[in-house]
Design an enzyme around this catalytic site. Structure first.
Site, PDB file in Angstrom:
ATOM      1  N   HIS A  80      -4.974  -1.534  -5.599  1.00 50.13           N
ATOM      2  CA  HIS A  80      -4.201  -0.394  -6.092  1.00 50.13           C
ATOM      3  C   HIS A  80      -5.170   0.726  -6.452  1.00 50.13           C
ATOM      4  CE1 HIS A  80      -0.858  -3.458  -7.353  1.00 50.13           C
ATOM      5  NE2 HIS A  80      -1.046  -3.408  -6.052  1.00 50.13           N
ATOM      6  N   GLN A  91       1.894  -6.192  -3.324  1.00 49.32           N
ATOM      7  CA  GLN A  91       2.465  -6.375  -1.986  1.00 49.32           C
ATOM      8  C   GLN A  91       3.842  -5.682  -1.899  1.00 49.32           C
ATOM      9  OE1 GLN A  91       1.162  -9.687  -3.443  1.00 49.32           O
ATOM     10  NE2 GLN A  91      -0.705  -8.655  -2.872  1.00 49.32           N
ATOM     11  N   ASP A 143       0.809  -1.224   0.000  1.00 50.42           N
ATOM     12  CA  ASP A 143       0.000   0.000   0.000  1.00 50.42           C
ATOM     13  C   ASP A 143       0.839   1.269   0.000  1.00 50.42           C
ATOM     14  OD1 ASP A 143      -2.254  -1.640   0.115  1.00 50.42           O
ATOM     15  OD2 ASP A 143      -2.196  -1.699   2.298  1.00 50.42           O
ATOM     16  N   GLU A 144       2.000   1.211  -0.617  1.00 50.69           N
ATOM     17  CA  GLU A 144       2.889   2.376  -0.669  1.00 50.69           C
ATOM     18  C   GLU A 144       2.440   3.391  -1.715  1.00 50.69           C
ATOM     19  OE1 GLU A 144       3.885  -0.761  -1.196  1.00 50.69           O
ATOM     20  OE2 GLU A 144       5.372  -1.311   0.327  1.00 50.69           O
ATOM     21  N   THR A 158       3.284  13.706  -3.993  1.00 53.71           N
ATOM     22  CA  THR A 158       2.853  14.718  -3.030  1.00 53.71           C
ATOM     23  C   THR A 158       1.334  14.766  -2.865  1.00 53.71           C
ATOM     24  OG1 THR A 158       2.827  16.375  -4.779  1.00 53.71           O
ATOM     25  CG2 THR A 158       4.868  16.173  -3.514  1.00 53.71           C
ATOM     26  N   ARG A 206      -9.762  -2.718   6.502  1.00 53.08           N
ATOM     27  CA  ARG A 206      -9.188  -2.707   7.858  1.00 53.08           C
ATOM     28  C   ARG A 206      -8.315  -1.465   8.039  1.00 53.08           C
ATOM     29  NH1 ARG A 206      -6.089  -8.411   7.914  1.00 53.08           N
ATOM     30  NH2 ARG A 206      -5.760  -7.807   5.770  1.00 53.08           N
ATOM     31  N   THR A 249       2.916 -12.682   2.533  1.00 50.84           N
ATOM     32  CA  THR A 249       2.027 -13.265   1.541  1.00 50.84           C
ATOM     33  C   THR A 249       2.718 -14.503   0.970  1.00 50.84           C
ATOM     34  OG1 THR A 249       0.548 -12.746  -0.291  1.00 50.84           O
ATOM     35  CG2 THR A 249       2.797 -11.850  -0.438  1.00 50.84           C
ATOM     36  N   LYS A 278       1.845   1.988  -5.141  1.00 50.76           N
ATOM     37  CA  LYS A 278       2.358   1.399  -6.392  1.00 50.76           C
ATOM     38  C   LYS A 278       1.429   1.694  -7.571  1.00 50.76           C
ATOM     39  CE  LYS A 278       2.330  -2.610  -4.358  1.00 50.76           C
ATOM     40  NZ  LYS A 278       2.115  -2.232  -2.939  1.00 50.76           N
ATOM     41  N   VAL A 297      -8.578  -3.405   0.102  1.00 51.33           N
ATOM     42  CA  VAL A 297      -9.261  -4.671  -0.131  1.00 51.33           C
ATOM     43  C   VAL A 297     -10.210  -5.004   1.014  1.00 51.33           C
ATOM     44  CG1 VAL A 297      -8.872  -7.171  -0.264  1.00 51.33           C
ATOM     45  CG2 VAL A 297      -7.464  -5.618  -1.632  1.00 51.33           C
TER      46      VAL A 297
HETATM   47  P1  GDP Z   1      -0.701   0.268  -3.536  1.00 55.79           P
HETATM   48  O1  GDP Z   1      -1.336  -0.991  -3.050  1.00 55.79           O
HETATM   49  O2  GDP Z   1       0.768   0.293  -3.309  1.00 55.79           O
HETATM   50  O3  GDP Z   1      -1.057   0.584  -4.964  1.00 55.79           O
HETATM   51  O4  GDP Z   1      -1.301   1.427  -2.639  1.00 55.79           O
HETATM   52  P2  GDP Z   1      -2.866   1.654  -2.253  1.00 55.79           P
HETATM   53  O5  GDP Z   1      -3.559   2.182  -3.445  1.00 55.79           O
HETATM   54  O6  GDP Z   1      -3.413   0.436  -1.609  1.00 55.79           O
HETATM   55  O7  GDP Z   1      -2.734   2.716  -1.099  1.00 55.79           O
HETATM   56  C1  GDP Z   1      -2.131   3.951  -1.320  1.00 55.79           C
HETATM   57  C2  GDP Z   1      -3.158   5.075  -1.005  1.00 55.79           C
HETATM   58  O8  GDP Z   1      -2.489   6.299  -0.901  1.00 55.79           O
HETATM   59  C3  GDP Z   1      -4.192   5.249  -2.096  1.00 55.79           C
HETATM   60  O9  GDP Z   1      -5.413   5.611  -1.486  1.00 55.79           O
HETATM   61  C4  GDP Z   1      -3.641   6.402  -2.919  1.00 55.79           C
HETATM   62  O10 GDP Z   1      -4.662   7.154  -3.578  1.00 55.79           O
HETATM   63  C5  GDP Z   1      -2.972   7.224  -1.870  1.00 55.79           C
HETATM   64  N1  GDP Z   1      -1.779   7.965  -2.321  1.00 55.79           N
HETATM   65  C6  GDP Z   1      -0.819   7.586  -3.207  1.00 55.79           C
HETATM   66  N2  GDP Z   1       0.165   8.515  -3.253  1.00 55.79           N
HETATM   67  C7  GDP Z   1      -0.173   9.464  -2.378  1.00 55.79           C
HETATM   68  C8  GDP Z   1       0.462  10.687  -1.956  1.00 55.79           C
HETATM   69  O11 GDP Z   1       1.562  11.028  -2.378  1.00 55.79           O
HETATM   70  N3  GDP Z   1      -0.180  11.425  -0.992  1.00 55.79           N
HETATM   71  C9  GDP Z   1      -1.385  11.052  -0.481  1.00 55.79           C
HETATM   72  N4  GDP Z   1      -1.940  11.838   0.450  1.00 55.79           N
HETATM   73  N5  GDP Z   1      -2.010   9.921  -0.856  1.00 55.79           N
HETATM   74  C10 GDP Z   1      -1.411   9.143  -1.786  1.00 55.79           C
HETATM   75  P1  IMO Z   2      -0.951  -4.205  -2.265  1.00 59.25           P
HETATM   76  O1  IMO Z   2      -0.556  -4.748  -3.625  1.00 59.25           O
HETATM   77  C1  IMO Z   2      -0.939  -4.644   2.058  1.00 59.25           C
HETATM   78  C2  IMO Z   2      -1.001  -8.727   3.634  1.00 59.25           C
HETATM   79  C3  IMO Z   2      -2.240  -9.141   4.388  1.00 59.25           C
HETATM   80  C4  IMO Z   2      -1.626 -10.131   5.362  1.00 59.25           C
HETATM   81  C5  IMO Z   2      -0.550 -10.807   4.524  1.00 59.25           C
HETATM   82  C6  IMO Z   2      -0.964 -12.144   3.922  1.00 59.25           C
HETATM   83  O2  IMO Z   2      -2.225  -3.443  -2.283  1.00 59.25           O
HETATM   84  O3  IMO Z   2       0.187  -3.483  -1.640  1.00 59.25           O
HETATM   85  P2  IMO Z   2      -2.578 -12.821   1.941  1.00 59.25           P
HETATM   86  O4  IMO Z   2      -4.043 -12.583   1.742  1.00 59.25           O
HETATM   87  O5  IMO Z   2      -1.723 -12.268   0.850  1.00 59.25           O
HETATM   88  O6  IMO Z   2      -2.245 -14.259   2.230  1.00 59.25           O
HETATM   89  O7  IMO Z   2      -2.220 -12.024   3.293  1.00 59.25           O
HETATM   90  O8  IMO Z   2      -0.225  -9.904   3.488  1.00 59.25           O
HETATM   91  N1  IMO Z   2      -1.264  -8.194   2.273  1.00 59.25           N
HETATM   92  C7  IMO Z   2      -1.191  -6.907   1.936  1.00 59.25           C
HETATM   93  N2  IMO Z   2      -0.973  -5.822   2.706  1.00 59.25           N
HETATM   94  N3  IMO Z   2      -1.098  -4.512   0.721  1.00 59.25           N
HETATM   95  C8  IMO Z   2      -1.299  -5.588  -0.070  1.00 59.25           C
HETATM   96  O9  IMO Z   2      -1.306  -5.524  -1.403  1.00 59.25           O
HETATM   97  C9  IMO Z   2      -1.396  -6.864   0.550  1.00 59.25           C
HETATM   98  N4  IMO Z   2      -1.595  -8.116   0.104  1.00 59.25           N
HETATM   99  C10 IMO Z   2      -1.520  -8.920   1.154  1.00 59.25           C
HETATM  100  O10 IMO Z   2      -2.831  -8.048   5.041  1.00 59.25           O
HETATM  101  O11 IMO Z   2      -0.975  -9.433   6.412  1.00 59.25           O
HETATM  102 MG    MG Z   3      -2.878  -1.605  -1.785  1.00 57.90          MG
END
Ligand code: GDP
Ligand code: IMO
Ligand code: MG
Length: 429
Positions: free
Chosen positions: A41, A223, A13-14, A413, A302, A238, A16, A299
């Site tokens: 994502h 992940q 959830d960085e 940003t 939580r 994972t 990506k 997803v």
């Molecule tokens: P991913 O799984 O690595 O693609 O990340 P996620 O989409 O699950 O979670 C990242 C969240 O941060 C999303 O809600 C994005 O819209 C948000 N996001 C991404 N980059 C930035 C940023 O630079 N600043 C802020 N405030 N939110 C961001």
């Molecule tokens: P993205 O691509 C954050 C975590 C789950 C759990 C562990 C194992 O959005 O970054 P799983 O269902 O894969 O067997 O769960 O991994 N996890 C993630 N956490 N972002 C994800 O994907 C994740 N995919 C799995 O929360 O701790």
């Molecule tokens: Mg994510």
């Protein structure tokens, strides 16, 4: 080779998806190579928000998306996602999406096993997404998995279902969970076939052709390194390899084709699910980061655990993940904090470490060693050039670069696609 591989450098959830969407304007193909619909994502483009789990994030830009053999595909989830993004105005057809014929399928019994096992673990649960990811990868290495190509061979499907059910129904009975009937599964899979098969092909051939014609490939990881089944905080990980090397195995493209490896890291740190998190904050600052960063799982919904940036961990992720440059995301969430902390190492049972050792009890006992850095009061939100950043924010980034021993090549940003500052074009190597 002007390709780029994007992977997570923390616990997922960085951002990506945002970064891949931004980079996709420079790419010809976007390839998912591991994970499944455990990934979430989020892409924000104007007033539209797209939440993608299985579909490659390049689809939003109309770029050819490939789901590689390393991905585990729940056909029901895939078809629901396709319908959802089509209703948001995106085009998904065999012209824009291709699926590897040798990718593994997730069946409803995988989710059932995943959830029953988590329930049986009680307090020791991993906190999985409950979507059957682990059990599906287990079936793959156990050589009994059903693959996408089997949808075209009813006899193979029937024969494989017998073996699969013998194994899983035994397990489900032992766990006190309901078992599955062969005929219902068989009929369900055959019903998916006409919608899935038009997308299916040997994608390695298309990727080889892309390599020979000089097309740009963007590999989209799911992940992150600390959730990698080998290099992460095992067993709280994972079930796939999330490091860059798996982009090769999970797509059928040569290791030499991965190009520049970009690691994505938040300016702080989050984690969903159980497992060690040395720099976790249980105080008001942790709650503030969660609220400001809207840290709720894409997803599962939580709340994500929040903490300070862990430079020791990201440095380790850079080394084992093959990362050459970092995209630092969500720096805007730190705006207004007078003082920031960065974890530079750990104290474990009285001994200092500059990395996280592998043993479970050692990881659980790791206490962070912090360095304090001045915060900034001005806003970085939506900044689109380095010159717009407060001096302290630049100092923070420079110090992080020293600690992680890698350059920050892009800065995010805000969630919007164009809230992005590029210091160096990763496609230029
Ligand atoms: P991913 O799984 O690595 O693609 O990340 P996620 O989409 O699950 O979670 C990242 C969240 O941060 C999303 O809600 C994005 O819209 C948000 N996001 C991404 N980059 C930035 C940023 O630079 N600043 C802020 N405030 N939110 C961001
Ligand atoms: P993205 O691509 C954050 C975590 C789950 C759990 C562990 C194992 O959005 O970054 P799983 O269902 O894969 O067997 O769960 O991994 N996890 C993630 N956490 N972002 C994800 O994907 C994740 N995919 C799995 O929360 O701790
Ligand atoms: Mg994510």
């Amino acid at each position: 080779m002007a390709n780029v591989t994007v992977i997570g450098a923390q616990w997922g959830d960085e951002g990506k998806g945002k970064v891949v969407d931004w980079l996709a304007s420079r790419a010809d193909l976007v390839v998912r190579f591991q994970g499944g619909h455990n990934a979430g994502h989020t892409l924000v483009v104007g007033n539209q928000t797209y939440k993608l789990s299985l579909l490659p994030s390049g689809l939003v830009r109309g770029k050819m998306g490939i789901i590689g053999n390393g991905v585990v595909i729940d056909p029901e989830a895939l078809l629901a996602e396709i319908d959802r993004v089509i209703s948001q105005g995106l085009k998904v057809s065999p012209e824009t999406l291709r699926i590897a014929e040798n990718a593994i399928l997730i069946l409803p019994l995988h989710g059932a096993i995943d959830r029953a096992r988590e329930a049986a673990r009680g307090d020791a649960k991993i906190g999985t997404t409950g979507r059957g990811i682990g059990p599906a990868y287990e079936d793959k290495v156990a050589r009994r998995a059903i693959r996408v190509c089997d949808l075209a061979e009813p006899e193979t499907l029937s024969f494989k279902l017998d073996e699969l059910l013998l194994h899983h129904n035994t397990l489900l009975k032992g766990l006190g969970a309901p078992t599955f009937e062969k005929q219902a599964l068989f009929d369900q899979l055959l019903a998916y076939a006409p919608r899935i098969l038009p997308f299916v092909e040997p994608v390695w051939e298309r990727l080889d052709e892309a390599r020979r014609s000089g097309k740009r490939v963007l590999f989209e990881g799911a992940q992150a390194v600390m959730l990698d089944v080998d290099h992460g905080t095992y067993p709280f990980v994972t079930s796939s390899n999330t490091v860059a090397a798996n982009a090769s195995i999970g797509s059928g493209m040569a290791p030499s084709a991965l190009g520049f490896v970009l690691g994505i890291a938040k300016a702080y740190c989050t984690r969903v699910g159980s497992g060690p998190f040395p720099s976790e904050l249980h105080d008001d600052i942790g709650r503030l980061l969660g609220e400001r960063g809207r840290e709720f799982g894409t997803v599962t919904g939580r709340p994500r655990r929040c903490g300070w940036f862990d430079a020791a961990m990201v440095r380790q992720a850079i080394k084992v993940g093959g990362i050459q440059g970092i995209v630092m995301t969500k720096i805007d969430v730190l705006d207004g904090l007078p003082e920031l902390k960065v974890c530079v190492g750990y104290r474990i049972n009285g001994q200092e470490y500059n990395y996280l050792p592998a043993a479970m009890r050692a990881q659980a006992a790791a206490e962070p060693i912090y360095e304090t850095i001045a915060g900034w009061s001005a806003s970085t939100k939506g900044a689109r050039s380095y010159a717009e950043l407060p001096a302290e924010a630049v100092k923070y980034i420079r110090r992080v670069e020293e600690l992680i021993e890698a350059p920050v090549t892009l800065l995010s940003t805000g969630p919007e696609r164009d809230d992005t500052i590029m210091m160096r074009d990763p496609f230029e190597g």
